[in-house]
Write a protein that holds these residues in place. Structure first.
Motif, PDB file in Angstrom:
ATOM      1  N   LEU A  22       0.622  -1.298   0.011  1.00 52.69           N
ATOM      2  CA  LEU A  22       0.032  -0.043  -0.066  1.00 52.69           C
ATOM      3  C   LEU A  22       0.874   1.289  -0.016  1.00 52.69           C
ATOM      4  O   LEU A  22       0.515   2.166  -0.708  1.00 52.69           O
ATOM      5  CB  LEU A  22      -1.014   0.029   1.185  1.00 52.69           C
ATOM      6  N   GLU A  23       1.869   1.106   0.790  1.00 54.80           N
ATOM      7  CA  GLU A  23       2.526   2.558   0.967  1.00 54.80           C
ATOM      8  C   GLU A  23       3.939   2.492   0.025  1.00 54.80           C
ATOM      9  O   GLU A  23       4.144   3.652  -0.433  1.00 54.80           O
ATOM     10  CB  GLU A  23       3.315   2.600   2.259  1.00 54.80           C
ATOM     11  N   LEU A  24       4.360   1.444  -0.253  1.00 53.59           N
ATOM     12  CA  LEU A  24       5.570   1.656  -1.395  1.00 53.59           C
ATOM     13  C   LEU A  24       5.545   1.106  -2.573  1.00 53.59           C
ATOM     14  O   LEU A  24       6.483   0.889  -3.413  1.00 53.59           O
ATOM     15  CB  LEU A  24       6.807   0.741  -0.477  1.00 53.59           C
ATOM     16  N   ASN A  25       4.233   0.578  -3.007  1.00 56.43           N
ATOM     17  CA  ASN A  25       4.047  -0.016  -4.170  1.00 56.43           C
ATOM     18  C   ASN A  25       4.789  -1.337  -4.703  1.00 56.43           C
ATOM     19  O   ASN A  25       5.384  -1.587  -5.562  1.00 56.43           O
ATOM     20  CB  ASN A  25       4.388   1.146  -5.442  1.00 56.43           C
ATOM     21  N   GLU A  26       5.141  -2.094  -3.387  1.00 55.23           N
ATOM     22  CA  GLU A  26       5.884  -3.172  -3.591  1.00 55.23           C
ATOM     23  C   GLU A  26       5.095  -4.522  -3.832  1.00 55.23           C
ATOM     24  O   GLU A  26       3.838  -4.545  -3.606  1.00 55.23           O
ATOM     25  CB  GLU A  26       6.491  -3.604  -2.235  1.00 55.23           C
ATOM     26  N   ASN A  27       5.272  -5.157  -4.956  1.00 54.88           N
ATOM     27  CA  ASN A  27       4.665  -6.302  -5.734  1.00 54.88           C
ATOM     28  C   ASN A  27       5.501  -7.548  -5.887  1.00 54.88           C
ATOM     29  O   ASN A  27       6.145  -7.356  -6.693  1.00 54.88           O
ATOM     30  CB  ASN A  27       4.061  -5.820  -7.020  1.00 54.88           C
TER      31      ASN A  27
END
Length: 334
Positions: A22-27
């Motif tokens: 949500l906060e860092l766009n980590e996928n």
């Protein structure tokens, strides 16, 4: 690909993985691709020696820049460039270097065992402990950077970030006059521009007027994002507690925890056999440090779930920007 790469998220709680999304766009599905695209940019900077380029290392830079690949590579390049341009600072970059060891013994920095209510690691500095005859400012900066290098190995802190509290009580005008723009700029470049850490807040407490003056002088070197995260509380600990709960703080900051033991972090880095009276000659035991970090009490985070969500908006406690022409001559900083 996902099965191959999710080992980089191993040990993280589902809540922390979701926070990273949500906060860092980590996928997780694109981690390998994101890391490789940053690594592919290295060829564009043959002037820089990229001494480490493994997946886990690049990932901490991606997290620090919310997976913006261009900004990530810029930070990665600045990290190594800063080290190339300041070789003396990193020549003996280990806990048992005499200068770093003295700074650590004197509590530069202090590192609280418990995180704050958002899982952020709390670093504390008692400015008045700075004895120029014992610690150079450069050694204090080296000790802080080394501490961050050790702490940032923890993926939870790559995601949750850090808080810095500086207590300026009894910090003299004479001490302040030694904080020249040159060394302050060196510190800002090392911490703001060249290190993959997320700083959620920098809190000044009990600061005298001449620290306000110093702040005015260094403002041009600060990014807008950094300025918005600097809070000047003065002696108003209530405003500090709105942002960092008393359950997470030692008594020096009006918290409910015992007073901070200055040797705590030094002993963590130097190992359980560390003795203030002897010259300890071994570098830190990484396993010992990892165990110490892993045992952090989650009390603050748990209490955060039960408390009111209302906190002061970032920036509202920030010192009002005043361009005072008298500040620089008063400090006589060259």
């Amino acid at each position: 690909m996902r099965d191959k790469m999710t080992h980089l998220q191993a040990g993280l709680s589902p809540e922390t993985i979701e926070k990273a999304r949500l906060e860092l766009n980590e996928n997780p599905d694109t981690l390998h691709q994101d890391i490789q695209q940053v690594r592919d940019m290295i060829i564009t900077r043959p002037d820089i020696g990229f001494l480490r380029t493994d997946d886990a290392f690049i990932l901490r830079f991606l997290r620090a820049r919310k997976f913006n690949q261009m900004e990530t590579f810029k930070l990665l390049a600045q990290y190594f460039q800063y080290r190339q341009q300041n070789l003396d600072m990193f020549k003996s970059f280990k806990a048992d270097d005499p200068g770093i060891k003295r700074a650590l013994m004197d509590g530069f920095p202090g590192v609280l065992e418990n995180p704050d209510q958002y899982g952020r690691k709390i670093l504390i500095l008692f400015a008045s402990n700075w004895d120029q005859s014992r610690n150079s400012f450069t050694d204090i900066l080296r000790a802080i950077l080394l501490s961050l290098e050790v702490l940032i190995e923890d993926p939870r802190l790559q995601i949750n970030g850090f808080i810095l509290i500086i207590d300026w009580s009894n910090f003299s005008f004479k001490q302040a006059s030694k904080l020249t723009p040159t060394i302050l700029k060196l510190a800002i470049e090392g911490l703001q521009d060249s290190f993959p850490a997320r700083f959620g807040g920098i809190h000044f407490v009990n600061q005298p007027w001449y620290i306000h003056a110093l702040y005015t002088i260094i403002k041009p070197f600060l990014k807008d994002k950094t300025r918005k995260r600097i809070f000047l509380h003065g002696n108003n600990l209530n405003s500090l507690h709105q942002l960092i709960y008393p359950e997470c703080l030692p008594s020096e900051f009006g918290g409910i925890l015992p007073p901070y033991d200055m040797g705590t972090w030094a002993r963590t880095l130097l190992g359980p056999d560390y003795n203030d009276e002897t010259e300890y000659t071994h570098t830190y035991n990484a396993l010992h440090v990892k165990e110490a970090l892993g045992n952090s009490d989650r009390e603050c985070t748990e209490k955060h779930m039960k408390r009111s969500q209302s906190v002061v908006e970032p920036g509202t406690l920030k010192h009002e920007d005043r361009e005072d022409d008298n500040t620089q001559p008063l400090l006589a900083l060259d």
